[in-house]
Design an enzyme around this catalytic site. Structure first.
Site, PDB file in Angstrom:
ATOM      1  N   HIS A 124       0.840  -1.203   0.000  1.00 45.19           N
ATOM      2  CA  HIS A 124       0.000   0.000   0.000  1.00 45.19           C
ATOM      3  C   HIS A 124       0.872   1.248   0.000  1.00 45.19           C
ATOM      4  O   HIS A 124       1.599   1.497   0.947  1.00 45.19           O
ATOM      5  CB  HIS A 124      -0.863   0.041   1.269  1.00 45.19           C
ATOM      6  N   TYR A 155      -8.920   5.848   2.230  1.00 47.12           N
ATOM      7  CA  TYR A 155     -10.127   5.476   1.473  1.00 47.12           C
ATOM      8  C   TYR A 155     -11.036   6.704   1.376  1.00 47.12           C
ATOM      9  O   TYR A 155     -11.348   7.329   2.386  1.00 47.12           O
ATOM     10  CB  TYR A 155     -10.849   4.327   2.149  1.00 47.12           C
ATOM     11  N   HIS A 226     -13.165   1.224  -2.221  1.00 51.54           N
ATOM     12  CA  HIS A 226     -13.649   0.908  -0.870  1.00 51.54           C
ATOM     13  C   HIS A 226     -15.108   1.297  -0.697  1.00 51.54           C
ATOM     14  O   HIS A 226     -15.508   1.815   0.348  1.00 51.54           O
ATOM     15  CB  HIS A 226     -12.780   1.642   0.160  1.00 51.54           C
TER      16      HIS A 226
HETATM   17  C1  GCO Z   1      -7.948  -3.758   2.067  1.00 45.20           C
HETATM   18  C2  GCO Z   1      -9.114  -3.432   2.923  1.00 45.20           C
HETATM   19  C3  GCO Z   1      -8.798  -3.096   4.339  1.00 45.20           C
HETATM   20  C4  GCO Z   1     -10.072  -2.939   5.141  1.00 45.20           C
HETATM   21  C5  GCO Z   1      -9.852  -3.378   6.572  1.00 45.20           C
HETATM   22  C6  GCO Z   1     -11.169  -3.341   7.335  1.00 45.20           C
HETATM   23  O1  GCO Z   1      -8.061  -3.626   0.835  1.00 45.20           O
HETATM   24  O2  GCO Z   1      -6.959  -4.221   2.645  1.00 45.20           O
HETATM   25  O3  GCO Z   1      -9.910  -2.467   2.288  1.00 45.20           O
HETATM   26  O4  GCO Z   1      -7.986  -1.988   4.445  1.00 45.20           O
HETATM   27  O5  GCO Z   1     -10.521  -1.611   5.119  1.00 45.20           O
HETATM   28  O6  GCO Z   1      -9.329  -4.672   6.547  1.00 45.20           O
HETATM   29  O7  GCO Z   1     -10.956  -3.654   8.693  1.00 45.20           O
HETATM   30 MG    MG Z   2     -10.058  -3.251   0.244  1.00 46.58          MG
END
Ligand code: GCO
Ligand code: MG
Length: 418
Positions: A124, A155, A226
């Protein structure tokens, strides 16, 4: 062989509460471990394990994994919710772990052996403005990663207005084209995590244009909407991103918006990933059977563990859909290892999401998979291959506070899916 005890273990080595299940047997030293992490409701999962699954399973034969999975699913009559699925996953993974230990084989071998040496991962990259995102992308590229997810402000783009901060914006990067006044709550607004959906939607195509303009097209780039946009805005973004060749665009819509997935598919060639929110087969069946997605992103413990994930991977293979199991910070190293065993053994693997495993995680969970040169590597220990040091785990107790980031609100105060 008999199950003598099923217990939950809550621990937060990296500050995120993880839920682990340990299944003990009457064979000296033989036990299994599974991930049951639902970090927004950890104590509920723990109670489901300790108060319902433990009495249900004590005395039963742990080798009958599939039968026990169906029995656990049906035993509550109402089923297919995230709390009970996570509890069941913890036991299911532990039973597969035991099966591998008894067979003296790593799980990937038990599942048919390796289709690849290691699993290609993505990391990320984020930032307050395009230049900062680019710097973080280049950092990962230099560490050997072949795929990077890029966000700008997490997000929904909780981006600060760079004109309002002391950050000196770079000349070449497109400036954040929106003031974040919407982040300031309106006087009458409700408390919550505000974001400006329209500003976010307008900021992402220029971000990809900038990053691709600087690094070219070799690095695989991903993005996670998201479920933060209205459906047609998500479709518009998917179309606007086509020139930037995303590896996939994730969670463009909420899980119940199947009809909008059909329209999205008709309008854009950007590959789509969905599934981390799924808890019920009814959610993924149309998406896979109608090829409305390219990657399935299930959170293994939210669908009930390895047993359903194996079926889901095989179902996806027949429709040309690849796996990209959910691998965030709120999955335990046991869960990451379960992802990895499937990544290695399933032919239709796509990519594996991972996060940085902090030193405390490696100490609490010996055998945590190794991240090296953009790939995740499994050890060859029998079963899932990850243990837990319960004494060390106890040093990181759960410290639960009401979840704030999921109280996502639009500028006018409307609560929107998080
Ligand atoms: C991702 C997910 C996570 C979720 C989180 C929720 O793509 O890894 O969107 O970031 O938001 O796991 O608790
Ligand atoms: Mg996700």
């Amino acid at each position: 062989m008999k199950i003598t005890r099923v217990k939950s273990i809550l621990t937060a080595p990296d500050g995120i509460t993880l839920v682990v299940v340990k299944v003990e047997t009457d064979q000296p030293g033989l036990y299994g471990l599974g991930c049951a992490t639902f970090t927004q409701r950890p104590s509920l999962v723990a109670r489901a394990v300790d108060e319902y699954l433990n009495p249900l399973l004590r005395g039963r034969d742990p080798t009958n994994v599939t039968d026990l999975w169906h029995m656990m699913m049906n035993n509550s009559y109402w089923r297919n919710g995230p709390v009970l699925n996570n509890a069941i996953s913890g036991v299911d993974m532990a039973l597969w772990d035991i099966k591998g230990k008894v067979a003296n084989m790593p799980l990937y071998d038990l599942l048919g052996g390796k289709c690849r040496e290691a699993a290609m991962v993505y990391r990320h990259a984020d930032g307050r403005e395009p230049q900062e995102v680019l710097e973080n992308v280049i950092k990962y590229q230099e560490e050997g990663y072949r795929a990077v997810r890029i966000q700008m402000g997490g997000y929904g783009g909780r981006v600060k207005d760079i004109r309002g901060t002391n950050a000196t914006p770079s000349k070449s990067a497109p400036q954040a084209t929106h003031r974040m006044s919407a982040m300031d709550r309106l006087d009458s607004a409700f408390p919550g995590a505000y974001y400006d959906a329209d500003a976010y939607a307008r900021s992402i195509p220029p971000l990809f244009d900038f990053v691709r303009g600087k690094i070219g097209f070799e690095l695989l780039l991903l993005h996670d909407i998201h479920e933060r946009l209205a459906p047609m805005d998500a479709i518009r973004m998917a179309k606007e991103l086509e020139p930037y060749r995303l590896f996939f665009l994730e969670d463009p819509l909420a899980p119940d918006q199947i009809e909008w997935f059909r329209r999205l598919r008709q309008q854009s060639s950007t590959p789509i990933a969905m599934g981390e929110l799924h808890v019920n087969a009814a959610e993924w069946k149309p998406l896979v059977a109608e090829q409305l997605i390219d990657f399935i992103r299930a959170h293994l413990s939210a669908i009930g563990g390895i047993t359903p994930a194996l079926r889901l991977a095989a179902f996806c293979a027949t429709f040309g859909v690849r796996t990209a199991w959910h691998g965030p910070g709120d999955v335990s190293p046991i869960g990451h290892a379960a992802n990895l065993h499937l990544d290695l053994a399933c032919h239709n693997f796509g990519v594996q999401e991972v996060i940085h495993f902090g030193e405390p995680l490696y100490q609490v969970f010996p055998g945590t998979p190794e991240l090296r040169n953009g790939f995740l590597w499994a050890n060859s220990k029998p079963g899932i291959g990850v243990d837990i040091d319960e004494k060390r785990a106890a040093r990181y107790p759960m410290n639960f506070k009401a979840v704030e980031w999921t109280q996502s609100r639009l500028p006018d105060g409307t609560l929107w899916t998080p």
